[in-house]
Enzyme design. Structure first.
Site, mmCIF file in Angstrom:
data_model
loop_
_atom_site.group_PDB
_atom_site.id
_atom_site.type_symbol
_atom_site.label_atom_id
_atom_site.label_comp_id
_atom_site.label_asym_id
_atom_site.label_seq_id
_atom_site.Cartn_x
_atom_site.Cartn_y
_atom_site.Cartn_z
ATOM 1 N N LYS A 180 0.857 -1.191 0.000
ATOM 2 C CA LYS A 180 0.000 0.000 0.000
ATOM 3 C C LYS A 180 0.889 1.235 0.000
ATOM 4 O O LYS A 180 1.497 1.590 1.011
ATOM 5 C CB LYS A 180 -0.927 0.047 1.223
ATOM 6 N N GLU A 255 10.634 1.215 9.864
ATOM 7 C CA GLU A 255 11.673 2.212 9.607
ATOM 8 C C GLU A 255 10.992 3.566 9.757
ATOM 9 O O GLU A 255 10.139 3.929 8.943
ATOM 10 C CB GLU A 255 12.242 2.016 8.200
ATOM 11 N N CYS A 288 14.434 11.107 5.634
ATOM 12 C CA CYS A 288 14.492 10.641 7.027
ATOM 13 C C CYS A 288 15.917 10.569 7.562
ATOM 14 O O CYS A 288 16.162 10.768 8.739
ATOM 15 C CB CYS A 288 13.816 9.282 7.146
ATOM 16 N N GLU A 384 11.186 15.699 14.676
ATOM 17 C CA GLU A 384 11.438 15.648 13.239
ATOM 18 C C GLU A 384 10.529 16.656 12.531
ATOM 19 O O GLU A 384 9.319 16.674 12.765
ATOM 20 C CB GLU A 384 11.141 14.241 12.702
HETATM 21 P P1 NAD Z 1 2.867 8.272 7.716
HETATM 22 O O1 NAD Z 1 3.217 7.496 8.933
HETATM 23 O O2 NAD Z 1 1.874 9.355 7.824
HETATM 24 O O3 NAD Z 1 2.318 7.303 6.563
HETATM 25 C C1 NAD Z 1 3.076 6.223 6.097
HETATM 26 C C2 NAD Z 1 2.150 5.202 5.469
HETATM 27 O O4 NAD Z 1 1.310 4.653 6.483
HETATM 28 C C3 NAD Z 1 1.217 5.747 4.404
HETATM 29 O O5 NAD Z 1 1.117 4.824 3.347
HETATM 30 C C4 NAD Z 1 -0.113 5.853 5.137
HETATM 31 O O6 NAD Z 1 -1.211 5.771 4.273
HETATM 32 C C5 NAD Z 1 -0.032 4.651 6.030
HETATM 33 N N1 NAD Z 1 -0.905 4.664 7.216
HETATM 34 C C6 NAD Z 1 -1.320 5.740 7.933
HETATM 35 N N2 NAD Z 1 -2.106 5.329 8.961
HETATM 36 C C7 NAD Z 1 -2.183 3.981 8.892
HETATM 37 C C8 NAD Z 1 -2.839 2.991 9.667
HETATM 38 N N3 NAD Z 1 -3.571 3.300 10.738
HETATM 39 N N4 NAD Z 1 -2.705 1.703 9.320
HETATM 40 C C9 NAD Z 1 -1.957 1.354 8.239
HETATM 41 N N5 NAD Z 1 -1.323 2.261 7.456
HETATM 42 C C10 NAD Z 1 -1.423 3.561 7.784
HETATM 43 O O7 NAD Z 1 4.258 8.807 7.140
HETATM 44 P P2 NAD Z 1 4.475 9.777 5.893
HETATM 45 O O8 NAD Z 1 4.055 11.149 6.296
HETATM 46 O O9 NAD Z 1 3.912 9.156 4.674
HETATM 47 O O10 NAD Z 1 6.063 9.720 5.738
HETATM 48 C C11 NAD Z 1 6.939 10.546 6.427
HETATM 49 C C12 NAD Z 1 7.559 9.821 7.593
HETATM 50 O O11 NAD Z 1 8.219 8.635 7.125
HETATM 51 C C13 NAD Z 1 8.647 10.627 8.277
HETATM 52 O O12 NAD Z 1 8.549 10.456 9.673
HETATM 53 C C14 NAD Z 1 9.933 10.002 7.758
HETATM 54 O O13 NAD Z 1 11.061 10.176 8.578
HETATM 55 C C15 NAD Z 1 9.527 8.567 7.683
HETATM 56 N N6 NAD Z 1 10.438 7.822 6.799
HETATM 57 C C16 NAD Z 1 11.306 6.944 7.357
HETATM 58 C C17 NAD Z 1 12.209 6.253 6.561
HETATM 59 C C18 NAD Z 1 13.177 5.263 7.140
HETATM 60 O O14 NAD Z 1 13.759 4.497 6.381
HETATM 61 N N7 NAD Z 1 13.385 5.232 8.447
HETATM 62 C C19 NAD Z 1 12.195 6.457 5.176
HETATM 63 C C20 NAD Z 1 11.301 7.379 4.639
HETATM 64 C C21 NAD Z 1 10.417 8.056 5.469
#
Ligand code: NAD
Length: 485
Positions: A180, A255, A288, A384
């Protein structure tokens, strides 16, 4: 079948379930961060029934895919890798419009990394399938058994590369996958499914369900038939999904966000350090792994700030399709408001904005910003921001640098600049981070472990560590002398 034209590329706006496109009556809008007036697509908004359909398909396809063995699966994964390489231009075009990452970097590096992920894991899975030895009067074998249907949930930044980073080892290990992608940038993963079809993957092995996290994402992770959940995103969502995984007793890897220190010691090449620090503004700071807390030894502070200002001034805000642009816009107006909110609250808190600190007059760009906080407890130091905003603090001693580096709840990455190999090892050991880069940044070997400590994540992916996560290890012991036949 719903398809739309995105920058001259035909993109399906439907799910991909059981080897075919599946539509939903409900849709969600996707707009381009390059011009928010520009609607790119109305994408299928899945719910419980689409999630169930996708898991049904993954469950049905699992036994045959698992039985193929690593060598058998390698044929499909390598074919997919070749197709990605042949379609780098079109994927880059779409991802640039959808997410606004610089097109040139997508074309030259990021998308082909997706192909490398599939190729590397196809090989690694074959190399690491079993370990055999004799002891205690038995012939022993550790078998890596495919775990089962796997749900992969990914964020909006670098969506194609980050999705392949997780799906490649999951598939190579013999699992079937439901991916997803994030709702703010879902289009490049839809293109990936065209390539999965062209590579003749058996139906149900690799599926994509589009939709909102709280809706279809939540339904996918809650399905008790799922045997692995792999998530990349924010710590908040990671915690929600982790609770569901715990309830269903499903292994879960996460992650999550970062707030990496970027430590500059006085003995470092200050020019190189400042130049690299300005790179933290790339991709609108939506990375990130970025070192967003600059910690600079007090004796070189003035020199470093001078050079940082210089290198930051070389950045060019503009359209991400243009090869002269180095600063892309932020992904979404809500995210722009969130980033600006941090800066406004910092001002109100008494933190000093050294430079930047404003959104562009039009569009979704944000000025490269450096903030000198009143204290280490300031919100901008501790949380962050995920935008082009760095904090700048000084330290006198190595001990103080380590203490500041380890003073947040995060632990994803750290960057050190020093001329001393001894210091590199000493401080590298002491800073809390999953990855420490010394005098470099974003250099990655696919066999290296990757992940975070603290609220930056649970578990490790990369190389054999990913294969461990996506497999159930089985111990097979046969008494020596057991006859053949
Ligand atoms: P997010 O947590 O808002 O969303 C990530 C994903 O989770 C999306 O696909 C979203 O639709 C899904 N999601 C949201 N609620 C959910 C639920 N209740 N159940 C299942 N899925 C759900 O994150 P974002 O805003 O898309 O991304 C930014 C974040 O990602 C930042 O914190 C960034 O640091 C982190 N990130 C981490 C890495 C890493 O490798 N550590 C890499 C890239 C981004």
């Amino acid at each position: 079948m719903n398809r739309t034209n995105v920058g001259g590329v035909s993109v399906s706006t439907d799910h991909f379930i059981n080897g075919t496109r599946v539509s939903s009556v409900d849709r969600f809008e996707v707009r381009s961060p390059l011009d928010w007036e520009w609607k790119l697509a109305d994408v299928a908004r899945g719910g419980v029934s689409e999630a169930t359909m996708a898991i049904d398909a993954a469950v049905a396809a699992f036994p045959e895919w698992a039985a193929l063995g690593a060598e058998g699966r390698r044929v499909f994964l390598n074919r997919l890798a070749d197709l990605i390489d042949q379609n780098v231009e079109t994927i880059a075009t779409v991802e640039c419009l959808d997410m606004a990452m610089l097109e040139e970097s997508l074309r030259l590096r990021v998308i082909s990394r997706g192909a490398r992920n599939f190729r590397a894991y196809a090989q690694l899975a074959a190399d690491y399938e079993s370990r055999e030895w004799s002891s205690n009067g038995t012939d022993n074998a550790v078998l890596r058994m495919p775990a089962g249907p796997t749900v992969v949930i990914t964020p909006w930044n670098a969506p194609f590369m980050l999705s392949t980073w997780k799906c490649a080892p999951a598939l190579a290990a013999g699992n079937t996958v439901v991916l997803k992608p994030a709702e703010w940038s879902p289009l490049s993963c839809s293109l990936l499914m065209d390539l999965v079809a062209a590579a003749d993957f058996p139906p149900g092995v690799f599926n994509v369900v589009q939709g909102l996290g709280e809706e279809v994402g939540a339904a996918l992770v809650a399905d008790p038939r799922v045997r692995r959940i792999s998530f990349t995103g924010s710590p908040e969502t990671g915690s929600i999904i982790g609770q569901v995984a715990a309830k269903n007793l499903v292994p879960f890897t996460a992650e999550l966000g970062g707030k990496g220190p970027f430590i500059v010691f006085a003995d470092a090449d200050i020019e190189a350090a400042a130049q690299k620090a300005a790179v933290m503004f790339d991709d609108g700071g939506q990375v990130c792994l970025a070192g967003t807390r600059l910690l600079v030894q007090d004796t070189v502070y003035a020199q470093f700030v001078d050079r940082l200002k210089h290198y930051t001034s070389l950045h060019v805000m503009g359209d991400s399709r243009d090869s002269t642009t180095t600063l892309s816009p932020l992904i979404h107006p809500d995210h722009l408001a969130r980033v600006d909110g941090f800066v406004q609250r910092a001002r109100a808190n008494g933190d000093a904005v050294l430079f930047g600190g404003r959104p562009s007059p039009t569009g979704l760009w944000y000025e490269p910003t450096v903030i000198v906080p009143v204290s280490n407890g300031s919100e901008v130091v501790q949380h962050e921001i995920f935008g082009p905003v760095l904090t700048l603090q000084t330290f006198a001693t190595e001990q103080e640098a380590v203490a500041l580096a380890n003073s947040t709840a995060y632990g994803l990455s750290a960057i050190l600049y020093t001329a001393s190999d001894e210091r590199a090892h000493r401080v590298g050991q002491l800073v809390r981070a999953g990855t420490v880069w010394v005098n470099c940044f974003l250099v990655r070997d696919l066999t290296a472990p990757f992940g975070g400590t603290g609220i930056s994540g649970i578990g490790r992916e990369g190389g054999e560590y990913a294969l461990d996560f996506y497999s159930d290890l089985k111990m097979l012991q046969i008494k020596e002398g057991t006859t053949h036949g």
